[in-house]
Design a protein around this motif. Structure first.
Motif, mmCIF file in Angstrom:
data_model
loop_
_atom_site.group_PDB
_atom_site.id
_atom_site.type_symbol
_atom_site.label_atom_id
_atom_site.label_comp_id
_atom_site.label_asym_id
_atom_site.label_seq_id
_atom_site.Cartn_x
_atom_site.Cartn_y
_atom_site.Cartn_z
ATOM 1 N N ASN A 43 34.572 44.488 37.638
ATOM 2 C CA ASN A 43 35.330 44.592 36.569
ATOM 3 C C ASN A 43 36.998 43.932 36.512
ATOM 4 N N LEU A 44 37.084 43.435 37.503
ATOM 5 C CA LEU A 44 38.593 42.925 38.028
ATOM 6 C C LEU A 44 38.739 41.733 37.400
ATOM 7 N N GLU A 45 40.121 41.403 36.864
ATOM 8 C CA GLU A 45 40.413 40.042 36.467
ATOM 9 C C GLU A 45 41.784 39.882 36.986
ATOM 10 N N ILE A 46 42.077 38.698 37.703
ATOM 11 C CA ILE A 46 43.586 38.662 38.166
ATOM 12 C C ILE A 46 44.422 37.541 37.481
ATOM 13 N N LYS A 47 45.249 37.884 37.140
ATOM 14 C CA LYS A 47 46.396 36.735 36.487
ATOM 15 C C LYS A 47 47.578 36.452 37.205
ATOM 16 N N GLU A 48 47.864 35.436 37.738
ATOM 17 C CA GLU A 48 48.981 34.875 38.257
ATOM 18 C C GLU A 48 49.944 34.377 37.351
ATOM 19 N N LEU A 49 51.390 34.341 37.623
ATOM 20 C CA LEU A 49 52.352 33.878 36.703
ATOM 21 C C LEU A 49 52.993 32.701 37.409
ATOM 22 N N PRO A 50 52.828 31.431 36.519
ATOM 23 C CA PRO A 50 53.703 30.169 37.554
ATOM 24 C C PRO A 50 55.127 30.479 37.312
ATOM 25 N N GLU A 51 55.634 31.225 36.246
ATOM 26 C CA GLU A 51 57.035 31.573 36.311
ATOM 27 C C GLU A 51 57.706 32.544 37.128
ATOM 28 N N LEU A 52 56.764 33.098 37.644
ATOM 29 C CA LEU A 52 57.073 34.442 38.615
ATOM 30 C C LEU A 52 55.949 34.599 39.813
ATOM 31 N N PRO A 53 56.041 33.685 40.647
ATOM 32 C CA PRO A 53 54.844 33.069 41.578
ATOM 33 C C PRO A 53 54.509 34.107 42.465
ATOM 34 N N THR A 54 55.425 35.244 42.883
ATOM 35 C CA THR A 54 54.878 36.462 43.573
ATOM 36 C C THR A 54 54.475 37.556 42.935
ATOM 37 N N ALA A 55 54.453 37.377 41.626
ATOM 38 C CA ALA A 55 53.967 38.610 40.668
ATOM 39 C C ALA A 55 52.338 38.392 40.565
ATOM 40 N N LEU A 56 51.622 39.574 40.475
ATOM 41 C CA LEU A 56 50.179 39.866 40.131
ATOM 42 C C LEU A 56 49.916 40.511 39.070
#
Length: 385
Positions: A43-56
């Motif tokens: 049930n998990l979906e991960i989204k990364e942020l190119p503008e904030l590369p260390t965020a999850l």
């Protein structure tokens, strides 16, 4: 599999050993991602942020969602040299988790782990946030649209560890939990000259002294005594040598207030004082403000009342109603945009927040995870918004 308390402690200690400054949390990001990868992924979906590369961002899909509930945990450390002597102390010279963000992340991982094993009713969105201490990572994420689409958040929660509360105590209050902060920079432009001929110069030091004295009167004479505001000028630079009148001065400081209205009032009064002194001294005074995302943490009244009422009535939780603090937190920006609640988790450290001997009691983590998951389960079974 649910993480054991020993496993949580192991995670926290590894995070503590690899502290990284704001916007540089690459090892921390990779370690968090590795831990999440060990959880059930159904049930998990991960989204990364190119503008904030260390965020999850991690979405846990609910089985019958009415809303998206957000939970935030910040991950950056401070430029502090640790003095604690442990086998997991910082291995990054001059950098330390002196604000306990390693605790914040571990508690967040514990809550996420629980819901990866026990599908929630509502959608849950976990925000592992970089750069809380500087550069307002929460604001950067929000302004870049991180919480759009499937990752839109309807209500937001987050904790901050508190060394003054007993281990595991949950503390909160309706209204403002943390003050908002604004950096203020003042440039005074007069005219330099010989110390023996002051009438031919325009002394920036004298102007700066007058400016500082007048601004402090804002707190003592312009603000209701039962309301809180602080202006601190911590840096003053002027002059080059004792027998030359300074032609320029620079003052750097901070403004703090328990409401955004208070901060804006103080800012306006400072500009008015600067304008008056320009006329009085026939000089130029430039005033610059930088608030970034450090708005007051003003807890949503409806969400916070529900949270406090639940914690007071949970027999497994020790709850304390706390007073507002003048420290800053960029979660204030997020809950200025999205209704939310921030609360304390007691960690009973002898060292204060941001100190080189900050040493939180790790027993608080399991208590915090249990309190939050219990509350969220209750919240998700309520029909009202």
């Amino acid at each position: 599999m649910i993480l054991s308390n020993d496993e949580l402690i192991k995670i926290r200690r590894h995070l503590h050993s690899i502290p990284e400054l704001s916007m540089k949390e690459f090892k921390t990001h990779d370690y968090i991602k590795k831990i999440i990868a060990s959880f059930p992924q159904t049930n998990l979906e991960i989204k990364e942020l190119p503008e904030l590369p260390t965020a999850l961002l991690v979405l846990v899909k609910g089985y019958d969602p009415l809303r998206n509930i957000g939970y935030r945990c910040d991950m950056d450390a401070l430029p502090v040299t640790e003095v604690n002597n442990s086998d997991y102390m910082s291995t990054n010279p001059g950098v330390m988790h002196a604000c306990g963000h390693d605790i914040h992340v571990t508690v967040g991982l514990g809550i996420l782990n629980y819901y990866s094993n026990n599908q929630p009713k509502d959608n849950l969105i976990f925000f592992f946030q970089p750069s809380e201490e500087t550069m307002s990572g929460g604001k950067v994420a929000y302004d870049w649209g991180a919480f759009n689409g499937r990752f839109k958040i309807d209500e937001f929660y987050g904790l901050h560890d508190n060394p003054l509360l007993k281990t595991g105590v949950i503390g909160c209050r309706n209204g403002t939990l943390f003050a908002g902060t604004t950096e203020v920079n003042i440039t005074i432009i007069g005219k330099s000259g010989h110390a023996a001929y002051p009438h031919l110069a325009n002394d920036a030091v004298v102007i700066a002294a007058s400016f500082i004295n007048q601004v402090q009167i804002i707190i003592s004479r312009n603000i209701d005594p039962i309301k809180c505001g602080v202006i601190t000028f911590g840096k003053l630079e002027a002059g080059v040598i004792r027998n030359v009148i300074a032609g320029q001065a620079r003052i750097e400081g901070t403004i703090r207030g328990l409401t955004q209205e208070m901060i804006e009032f103080i800012r306006e009064r400072i500009k008015e004082i600067a304008s008056g002194l320009e006329k009085s001294f026939n000089c130029q005074i430039k005033v610059e403000y930088d608030q970034g995302g450090y708005y007051p943490v003003e807890n949503d009244p409806v969400l916070t009342k529900r949270f406090i009422d639940y914690m007071k009535n949970d027999p497994d939780v020790i709850f304390e109603e706390t007073e507002p603090k003048m420290t800053g937190e960029d979660f204030g920006y997020l809950i200025n945009k999205i209704p939310g609640t921030m609360f304390w988790l007691g960690v009973e450290s002898k060292g204060a927040l941001h100190s080189a001997d900050f040493l939180p009691n790790e027993a608080a983590m399991e208590k915090g995870i249990n309190a939050v998951t219990s509350f969220l389960n209750y919240r998700m079974n309520l029909e009202e918004a």
